[in-house]
Scaffold this motif. Structure first.
Motif, mmCIF file in Angstrom:
data_model
loop_
_atom_site.group_PDB
_atom_site.id
_atom_site.type_symbol
_atom_site.label_atom_id
_atom_site.label_comp_id
_atom_site.label_asym_id
_atom_site.label_seq_id
_atom_site.Cartn_x
_atom_site.Cartn_y
_atom_site.Cartn_z
ATOM 1 N N ALA A 51 10.722 -34.615 -11.695
ATOM 2 C CA ALA A 51 9.533 -35.108 -11.000
ATOM 3 C C ALA A 51 9.285 -36.586 -11.312
ATOM 4 C CB ALA A 51 8.319 -34.267 -11.391
ATOM 5 N N PHE A 52 9.474 -36.971 -12.576
ATOM 6 C CA PHE A 52 9.339 -38.386 -12.938
ATOM 7 C C PHE A 52 10.350 -39.233 -12.175
ATOM 8 C CE2 PHE A 52 7.395 -37.820 -17.475
ATOM 9 C CZ PHE A 52 6.148 -37.585 -16.904
ATOM 10 N N TYR A 53 11.578 -38.731 -12.060
ATOM 11 C CA TYR A 53 12.639 -39.466 -11.374
ATOM 12 C C TYR A 53 12.284 -39.658 -9.897
ATOM 13 C CZ TYR A 53 17.352 -40.400 -9.560
ATOM 14 O OH TYR A 53 18.430 -40.954 -8.936
ATOM 15 N N VAL A 54 11.867 -38.577 -9.253
ATOM 16 C CA VAL A 54 11.511 -38.647 -7.831
ATOM 17 C C VAL A 54 10.320 -39.580 -7.620
ATOM 18 C CG1 VAL A 54 10.649 -37.295 -5.872
ATOM 19 C CG2 VAL A 54 12.458 -36.371 -7.328
ATOM 20 N N ASN A 55 9.317 -39.442 -8.468
ATOM 21 C CA ASN A 55 8.129 -40.283 -8.344
ATOM 22 C C ASN A 55 8.459 -41.743 -8.637
ATOM 23 O OD1 ASN A 55 5.350 -40.658 -7.821
ATOM 24 N ND2 ASN A 55 4.888 -40.607 -9.984
ATOM 25 N N GLY A 56 9.270 -41.971 -9.671
ATOM 26 C CA GLY A 56 9.659 -43.338 -10.006
ATOM 27 C C GLY A 56 10.432 -44.004 -8.876
ATOM 28 N N ALA A 57 11.302 -43.234 -8.214
ATOM 29 C CA ALA A 57 12.058 -43.782 -7.091
ATOM 30 C C ALA A 57 11.132 -44.154 -5.940
ATOM 31 C CB ALA A 57 13.104 -42.772 -6.627
ATOM 32 N N SER A 58 10.122 -43.323 -5.681
ATOM 33 C CA SER A 58 9.179 -43.634 -4.602
ATOM 34 C C SER A 58 8.378 -44.884 -4.932
ATOM 35 C CB SER A 58 8.243 -42.452 -4.357
ATOM 36 O OG SER A 58 7.288 -42.306 -5.403
ATOM 37 N N PHE A 59 8.054 -45.068 -6.198
ATOM 38 C CA PHE A 59 7.286 -46.220 -6.660
ATOM 39 C C PHE A 59 8.108 -47.507 -6.593
ATOM 40 C CE2 PHE A 59 6.312 -48.959 -10.320
ATOM 41 C CZ PHE A 59 4.991 -49.270 -10.074
ATOM 42 N N LEU A 60 9.306 -47.468 -7.182
ATOM 43 C CA LEU A 60 10.129 -48.676 -7.251
ATOM 44 C C LEU A 60 10.707 -49.056 -5.892
ATOM 45 C CD1 LEU A 60 11.964 -48.027 -10.638
ATOM 46 C CD2 LEU A 60 10.096 -49.619 -10.198
ATOM 47 N N GLY A 61 11.046 -48.053 -5.084
ATOM 48 C CA GLY A 61 11.564 -48.356 -3.753
ATOM 49 C C GLY A 61 10.542 -49.091 -2.906
ATOM 50 N N LEU A 62 9.285 -48.645 -2.958
ATOM 51 C CA LEU A 62 8.238 -49.332 -2.206
ATOM 52 C C LEU A 62 7.990 -50.724 -2.766
ATOM 53 C CD1 LEU A 62 6.133 -49.424 -0.015
ATOM 54 C CD2 LEU A 62 4.559 -48.163 -1.508
ATOM 55 N N ALA A 63 8.085 -50.867 -4.089
ATOM 56 C CA ALA A 63 7.890 -52.182 -4.699
ATOM 57 C C ALA A 63 8.932 -53.179 -4.187
ATOM 58 C CB ALA A 63 7.968 -52.073 -6.222
ATOM 59 N N ILE A 64 10.174 -52.727 -4.034
ATOM 60 C CA ILE A 64 11.240 -53.594 -3.534
ATOM 61 C C ILE A 64 10.961 -54.017 -2.097
ATOM 62 C CG2 ILE A 64 13.689 -53.670 -2.898
ATOM 63 C CD1 ILE A 64 14.151 -51.735 -5.303
ATOM 64 N N SER A 112 3.603 -57.671 -12.235
ATOM 65 C CA SER A 112 4.771 -58.445 -11.852
ATOM 66 C C SER A 112 5.426 -57.923 -10.582
ATOM 67 C CB SER A 112 5.802 -58.439 -12.987
ATOM 68 O OG SER A 112 5.281 -59.077 -14.132
ATOM 69 N N LEU A 113 5.107 -56.691 -10.202
ATOM 70 C CA LEU A 113 5.646 -56.134 -8.975
ATOM 71 C C LEU A 113 4.565 -55.347 -8.256
ATOM 72 C CD1 LEU A 113 6.088 -52.975 -9.953
ATOM 73 C CD2 LEU A 113 8.226 -53.875 -10.827
ATOM 74 N N TYR A 114 4.865 -54.935 -7.056
ATOM 75 C CA TYR A 114 3.887 -54.234 -6.218
ATOM 76 C C TYR A 114 3.624 -52.836 -6.776
ATOM 77 C CZ TYR A 114 1.609 -52.487 -1.992
ATOM 78 O OH TYR A 114 0.708 -51.961 -1.100
ATOM 79 N N TYR A 115 2.389 -52.581 -7.194
ATOM 80 C CA TYR A 115 2.003 -51.278 -7.738
ATOM 81 C C TYR A 115 1.277 -50.491 -6.658
ATOM 82 C CZ TYR A 115 3.112 -51.370 -12.723
ATOM 83 O OH TYR A 115 3.769 -51.340 -13.926
ATOM 84 N N SER A 116 1.947 -49.464 -6.128
ATOM 85 C CA SER A 116 1.311 -48.615 -5.127
ATOM 86 C C SER A 116 0.458 -47.565 -5.826
ATOM 87 C CB SER A 116 2.363 -47.950 -4.241
ATOM 88 O OG SER A 116 3.323 -47.270 -5.024
ATOM 89 N N ALA A 117 -0.762 -47.424 -5.366
ATOM 90 C CA ALA A 117 -1.678 -46.438 -5.953
ATOM 91 C C ALA A 117 -1.154 -45.034 -5.693
ATOM 92 C CB ALA A 117 -3.069 -46.609 -5.370
ATOM 93 N N GLY A 118 -1.584 -44.098 -6.527
ATOM 94 C CA GLY A 118 -1.155 -42.721 -6.345
ATOM 95 C C GLY A 118 -2.084 -41.759 -7.048
ATOM 96 N N LEU A 119 -1.882 -40.484 -6.794
ATOM 97 C CA LEU A 119 -2.676 -39.456 -7.461
ATOM 98 C C LEU A 119 -2.516 -39.552 -8.969
ATOM 99 C CD1 LEU A 119 -4.420 -36.864 -7.266
ATOM 100 C CD2 LEU A 119 -2.277 -35.563 -7.098
ATOM 101 N N ALA A 174 4.620 -38.483 -5.186
ATOM 102 C CA ALA A 174 5.790 -39.093 -4.556
ATOM 103 C C ALA A 174 5.764 -38.903 -3.046
ATOM 104 C CB ALA A 174 7.067 -38.503 -5.154
ATOM 105 N N VAL A 175 5.432 -37.701 -2.601
ATOM 106 C CA VAL A 175 5.358 -37.432 -1.158
ATOM 107 C C VAL A 175 4.306 -38.329 -0.506
ATOM 108 C CG1 VAL A 175 4.721 -35.705 0.576
ATOM 109 C CG2 VAL A 175 6.220 -35.074 -1.327
ATOM 110 N N ALA A 176 3.166 -38.473 -1.164
ATOM 111 C CA ALA A 176 2.116 -39.339 -0.629
ATOM 112 C C ALA A 176 2.576 -40.791 -0.573
ATOM 113 C CB ALA A 176 0.852 -39.208 -1.489
ATOM 114 N N ARG A 177 3.330 -41.228 -1.592
ATOM 115 C CA ARG A 177 3.831 -42.608 -1.588
ATOM 116 C C ARG A 177 4.842 -42.827 -0.467
ATOM 117 N NH1 ARG A 177 3.741 -43.200 -7.813
ATOM 118 N NH2 ARG A 177 1.969 -44.594 -8.115
ATOM 119 N N VAL A 178 5.693 -41.842 -0.226
ATOM 120 C CA VAL A 178 6.663 -41.959 0.859
ATOM 121 C C VAL A 178 5.929 -42.039 2.198
ATOM 122 C CG1 VAL A 178 8.535 -40.797 2.097
ATOM 123 C CG2 VAL A 178 8.543 -40.858 -0.410
#
Length: 200
Positions: A117-130, A146-153, A188-192
Motif C-alpha cells: 500500500a505504501f508503494y502504490v500510494n508513494g507511486a501515485s504521489f511521486l508520479g503526480l509530483a513529476i 521542494s516538490l509538488y505535494y498532493s493532498a490526500g486522505l 492512492a485511488v483518489a490521487r490518481v
C-alpha cells in the motif's frame, strides 16, 4: 488530510529551531540524514522486541524530518536536499513495518500488505509530483516543499500517528496495518483520480 491544519501550529517553533541549528553550523542534509538514522534505530529497536522504547527515536526522527526544511529555509534550499528528504522518508516508512515483521513472523502478511500500500500510494504521489513540475503547477497547502505535494486522505501527520499506535499497541499490528493499508490504497485511488482531473 491533517497536514495543512497542523502546519500553521508547528511551523513557527520548527522555524525557530531551524534557525538555531543553522547558526550552529548544521546543514539541512545533515539534519535529514540524522532523522533517517534515528528512524532506522527505531525500526531496529522494534525488531529487537522493544516497540514501546522505539517511540523515542521514532518521534525524534520525525522532529528532524520537520527541522530539515526549517534549516534549509534559514540557509539555502537545494534540489538535492528535497530529493534526499523524500528518499529518506520512504526508507523510514518501509523500515518500521519491516521491523514489526521481524519482531513477530505472524505480522509478515499484514506488513507485506502495508508495504504494498505504501508503494502504490508513494507511486501515485511521486508520479503526480513529476507531472506537476513539468506543467509548472505549485501548491503550498502543506507548507513550502521542494516538490509538488498532493493532498490526500493520509499524509505525514496521519502516518506518524499510525506508527505511534503501532509502537504503543504492537499486539494489534496486523489489524492496524490492514486498516491503514486499505486507507493508503484509497488515498492512492483518489490521487490518481485527481491527477486525471489535473493532467487531462
Amino acid at each position: 488530510m491533517l497536514d495543512a491544519r497542523v502546519r500553521p501550529l508547528i511551523d513557527p517553533p520548527l522555524n525557530w529551531l531551524g534557525r538555531a541549528l543553522a547558526r550552529r553550523g548544521w546543514t539541512a542534509d545533515r539534519v535529514t540524514l540524522a532523522g533517517l538514522a534515528l528512524g532506522l534505530i527505531a525500526a531496529l529497536v522494534v525488531a529487537l522486541g522493544a516497540p514501546e522504547w522505539a517511540l523515542i527515536p521514532l518521534l525524534a526522527s520525525r522532529l528532524m524530518d520537520g527541522l530539515d526544511g526549517a534549516v534549509a529555509r534559514a540557509t539555502s534550499k537545494t534540489d538535492f536536499g528535497g530529493y534526499l528528504d523524500i528518499w529518506c522518508d520512504f526508507v523510514f516508512y518501509g523500515a518500521v513495518p519491516f521491523g514489526f515483521a521481524i519482531l513477530d513472523p505472524d505480522n509478515a502478511i499484514a506488513a507485506a500488505f502495508l508495504l504494498l500500500a505504501f508503494y502504490v500510494n508513494g507511486a501515485s504521489f511521486l508520479g503526480l509530483a513529476i507531472m506537476a513540475e513539468k506543467r509548472g503547477l505549485a501548491t503550498t497547502a502543506q507548507g513550502q516543499k521542494s516538490l509538488y505535494y498532493s493532498a490526500g486522505l493520509l499524509e505525514g501527520t496521519e502516518t506518524i500517528v499510525f506508527f505511534v499506535l503501532l509502537c504503543l499497541f504492537p499486539a494489534h499490528f496486523a489489524a492496524l496495518a490492514w486498516v491503514f493499508g486499505a486507507l493508503c490504497l484509497l488515498t492512492a485511488v483518489a490521487r490518481v483520480a485527481n491527477a486525471r482531473h489535473q493532467l487531462t
